[in-house]
Structure formats: structure tokens, C-alpha cells
Design an enzyme around this catalytic site. Structure first.
Site: not given
Ligand SMILES: [Zn+2]
Length: 380
Positions: A191, A284, A195
């Protein structure tokens, strides 16, 4: 091809023959307004994205999900998919109702059950917190304490202003995968703009499977997330310049965010299985918010189930970064060098730079993506 959850791809969309009749009938039924999350759940039930669900949960399934993390019929399920009764609805068990989005009738539901529920109990079981600052707890506070359950039949899909050609249903993605000859497909949920760190995870996965489905979530999210159209432009720019076209697909995942961390990671994985994906990337703090979940909770929860029950294979990843010594993208699993050699920027720092019109380093964000983000900051 991987089987849908529960064995069969559910289709609760009225066929061409029955649609008009159902639409006519619905005009005379009690009309119930759906909120944004319920609208997106309705669509996902109808298209089979939430197979084996055929409607909003009755108390039997709801209880079973909260207490056993399984549906009453057996399959793993960690998130309630429920319809709240709104003030003045007075829905009767045994009746049929019309489900509406902004006055537009989308579906008919057979009301099988109506039950009150304990908000704190649901919050604790699903969100693992009852803290009022958690967006999921705030959502529960915004609805009544009565749910209505029963099978739905979709007459019309929810209306969206944009990206309509990129809203592939599970039947569509399954067909696409078959046409392309892809046997193993990993889904990537996001969402946020992608990068370099996320690009790295996707490409690591792409080294071991046939294809990648970038499956951004465009349903209801928190107000401070980056707008959908800007994110979409980031994705397409990146794909255009850096991804192999014959091994990547992009489509919108119409779910609303729950920010339920681990519970939602399981839910997201199961939904992707329904779309025909064999693998699912879990980073994570997947689907987390604030500091409510431990860094690895969304990965560890998969150990609490028999992998055969979930079937789609989760791929667990660490945070990635560019290491100046290694001279490439890496994570703590592969790079022995200390933090000062790593190019890492916090989300806040990146936003600051973009707002000032500065491109983050190319080791952090692809320059083409940075341009899209800078342009959007200037316009907002
Ligand atoms: Zn290194």
C-alpha cells in the site's frame, strides 16, 4: 493450478439471465447501506477472492473464527467478514435485503442470522489490542454491536472512478496465469510506493518462481497513506523501466485494510491463493500499524498452522537496503557490514526530501519513481 481455499472458487455474481429479475426484485426490498469496508468485502465474496465464503458471516462462523481461527466448516480463517446493522435498519431473520453503495443497489442478501457481538472480544482476538488509538478498534467503535449474516448474490460491482481495467477478479488472474504458462506465481501486497528495498524482495522472489503479481491494495486505508493514483503511477513507471514484462502482472487487490498485522497476513495469503498465486511475500510487520505487533509476528503466525491448511507458500523477508561495501542490495541475512555502510532513509526523511523537491539517492528510490512522487507533492 493451486486450488482455491476450501477447494472451489466461489462465484456469487448473478448471471446475465437472473440479473434483471433480481434487480427488479431488489427495488422492493429493504435497502441497507454498506460502508467502504463492507462494500469491498461484498465484492471480494462475490468474485471468490474470499472463497469459501458465500456471504457475510453468521454467528457460527464468526465465533469459530474468533475462538478457533477456522471457519465452522474447517478451513483456516483469521479475520471476521461481517456486515454491521446500521441505525434504523431493523433487519429480520429470514427476509431478503438489498445491499447498497451510495443508494445504488449492488446485491441481494438472504438474512440467515442476526447477532450481537462483544467489540472488545473481537478486537482482542483479531487485532490483539483494545487500544482506542488502533484504527481497527476505531472502526469497531464506529459501527453498531449487531452483525447480519447470510449469503449474497451480486447484481452489480461497486463503482470505482479509476483503474477499472486493472481490477482482475480471481477467475481473471487464474486465466491469465494459465495463458502465460506460469506455474508458480508470487504475490506482493503493498500500500506504499515501491522503493529499491521492495524491488529487491520482489526480484529475489522472481529468481525462484515463474512470475510476480504486484497486487496493490487500493481499498479503504488510513488517510495519511499515499493516494492511490500516485502509487499506481509509481508502480507502472517502475515496471516500465526495471521489470521483465513477460514475467510480471499488476492488478488491484480490492480489500480494505484492517491493520490487523499477523491475522491479516494469513487473510492476505489465503486471498492470494484464491487469485491463483502459489507464493506470497511477507515482509517485516506486514499489515501492521504503530507498534502494536512485533517485527516478526506476521511471519511467525504461519508456524501456528499446518502448512497444508494454508497451502500457499509464504516467503519471509528481512528489511533490505543498499550496502556501499557489498556494492548491491542486501539484508542482514546476506551482508556482514555495519549500519553506517547502508543507505537507509526513514519514511519521514523521504517525505521531507520529496517535499523539498530533492530526489532521494538512487540506491534508495529509482529516479523515475522519485520524479512521480516529487510531482505529486508539488500538486498537493
Ligand atoms: Zn554489505
Amino acid at each position: 493450478m493451486i486450488k482455491p481455499h476450501g477447494g472451489k472458487l466461489i462465484n456469487r455474481i448473478a448471471d446475465d439471465e437472473s440479473r434483471n429479475k433480481l434487480k427488479e426484485k431488489a427495488q422492493n426490498l429493504k435497502k441497507i447501506a454498506l460502508n467502504e469496508r463492507e462494500t469491498s468485502d461484498l465484492e471480494m465474496i462475490a468474485t471468490g477472492a474470499l472463497s469459501p465464503l458465500e456471504g457475510f458471516m453468521t454467528s457460527k462462523d464468526y465465533k469459530s473464527v474468533l475462538e478457533e481461527r477456522h471457519l465452522s466448516t474447517g478451513p483456516v480463517w483469521t479475520i471476521p467478514v461481517v456486515l454491521s446493522e446500521k441505525e434504523g435498519d431493523d433487519v429480520e431473520i429470514g427476509s431478503e435485503i438489498a445491499l447498497c453503495q451510495n443508494g445504488n443497489i449492488l446485491a441481494v442478501m438472504e438474512v440467515e442470522d442476526k447477532f450481537t457481538f462483544d467489540k472488545e472480544k473481537e478486537a482482542q482476538a483479531v487485532l490483539r489490542t483494545t487500544d482506542k488509538a488502533h484504527p481497527g478498534v476505531q472502526y469497531l467503535d464506529s459501527i453498531s454491536n449487531t452483525y447480519i449474516g447470510g449469503k449474497i448474490t451480486l447484481i452489480e460491482k461497486p463503482h470505482y472512478d479509476d483503474f477499472n481495467e486493472f481490477r482482475l477478479d480471481p477467475a481473471d488472474t487464474r486465466k491469465l496465469f494459465e495463458e502465460k504458462g506460469w506455474k508458480t506465481i508470487t504475490a506482493f501486497q503493498t500500500r506504499n510506493p515501491i522503493h529499491r528495498a521492495h524491488e529487491y524482495l520482489q526480484k529475489c522472489a522472481l529468481e525462484i518462481v515463474d512470475a510476480l503479481l504486484i497486487h496493490p491494495l487500493m481499498g479503504a486505508t488510513k488517510g495519511d497513506d499515499i493516494p492511490g493514483d500516485v502509487r499506481w503511477q509509481c508502480y507502472t513507471t517502475l515496471l516500465e523501466n526495471y521489470y521483465p514484462k513477460d514475467r510480471v502482472a499488476i492488478s488491484i487487490f480490492p480489500a480494505a485494510m484492517r491493520y490487523a498485522g499477523p491475522s491479516e497476513a494469513i487473510f492476505h495469503a489465503i486471498a492470494r491463493k484464491n487469485y491463483g498465486c502459489t507464493h506470497f511475500i511477507v515482509g517485516r510487520d506486514h499489515a501492521g500499524v504503530g507498534n502494536y505487533y512485533g517485527t516478526y509476528d506476521a511471519q511467525l503466525i504461519f508456524n501456528e498452522f499446518d502448512p497444508k491448511e494454508i497451502e500457499i507458500t509464504p516467503l519471509f523477508f528481512e528489511h533490505a537496503f543498499y550496502c556501499k561495501v557489498c556494492g548491491n542490495m542486501a539484508s542482514t541475512k546476506t551482508c556482514p557490514h555495519s549500519k553506517e555502510h547502508h543507505v537507509f532513509l526513514s519514511g519521514t526523511k523521504v517525505r521531507e526530501m520529496l517535499r523539498a523537491g530533492q530526489k532521494p539517492p538512487a540506491e534508495f528510490t529509482r529516479p523515475e519513481v522519485a520524479e512521480v512522487l516529487i510531482r505529486s507533492m508539488k500538486n498537493s
